[in-house]
Design a protein around this motif. Sequence first.
Motif, PDB file in Angstrom:
ATOM      1  N   THR A 121     -11.095 -11.246  44.383  1.00 60.98           N
ATOM      2  CA  THR A 121     -12.209 -11.968  43.769  1.00 60.98           C
ATOM      3  C   THR A 121     -11.872 -13.455  43.630  1.00 60.98           C
ATOM      4  O   THR A 121     -12.695 -14.314  43.938  1.00 60.98           O
ATOM      5  N   ALA A 122     -10.663 -13.739  43.197  1.00 62.31           N
ATOM      6  CA  ALA A 122     -10.244 -15.132  43.042  1.00 62.31           C
ATOM      7  C   ALA A 122     -10.228 -15.855  44.393  1.00 62.31           C
ATOM      8  O   ALA A 122     -10.623 -17.024  44.486  1.00 62.31           O
ATOM      9  N   ASP A 125     -13.743 -16.596  45.393  1.00 67.42           N
ATOM     10  CA  ASP A 125     -14.222 -17.687  44.533  1.00 67.42           C
ATOM     11  C   ASP A 125     -13.700 -19.032  45.029  1.00 67.42           C
ATOM     12  O   ASP A 125     -14.416 -20.029  45.020  1.00 67.42           O
ATOM     13  N   SER A 126     -12.443 -19.051  45.486  1.00 70.84           N
ATOM     14  CA  SER A 126     -11.871 -20.313  45.989  1.00 70.84           C
ATOM     15  C   SER A 126     -12.569 -20.772  47.264  1.00 70.84           C
ATOM     16  O   SER A 126     -12.580 -21.963  47.575  1.00 70.84           O
ATOM     17  N   ASP A 130     -19.746 -16.023  46.225  1.00 71.80           N
ATOM     18  CA  ASP A 130     -20.030 -15.248  45.020  1.00 71.80           C
ATOM     19  C   ASP A 130     -19.875 -13.771  45.334  1.00 71.80           C
ATOM     20  O   ASP A 130     -20.530 -13.244  46.235  1.00 71.80           O
ATOM     21  N   THR A 131     -19.010 -13.083  44.600  1.00 67.95           N
ATOM     22  CA  THR A 131     -18.743 -11.666  44.867  1.00 67.95           C
ATOM     23  C   THR A 131     -19.620 -10.744  44.037  1.00 67.95           C
ATOM     24  O   THR A 131     -19.473  -9.527  44.114  1.00 67.95           O
TER      25      THR A 131
END
Length: 145
Positions: A121-122, A125-126, A130-131
């Motif tokens: 997820t991170a 995001d980087s 959007d997950t």
Amino acid sequence: LHYWATLPRSMYTLFMTITGGISWEEASQPLSDISQLWVVVFIAYVCIAQMAFLNVMTGVFCQNAIESAAHDQDLVTQSILAERQMYVSQIQQIFDEIDVDHSGAITIREFRDHLKDERMTAYFDSLGLDTSDVWTLFKLLDIDK
């Protein structure tokens, strides 16, 4: 006539006036005693010589700036390509981890299960992805469509 007595002395005087060794007024005073025309010629020489010097210096500076900018452009391009390769490598590694059955393809279930992983997820995001909508993200990354 001290500054203009001989040809070498006159050349030295001209050099000194454009490099700041003596003032223009000091060098032009003996010329004004002879004729105002020589003062005009002297001032024209000083102006032309200084403008030529300034043009050469400006040209050298601009050339160095252009070469530096071109070199910086090459470095930026190389950096972007290296960064892109790093991202591709990281995504391949992550997708290899997601593909638990080693089929060479990722199912929506495998993808959804691994999105629970905080590291995944991170990473998304980087990348600005959007997950929260798993299906949309899966379709965005799906190359077979």
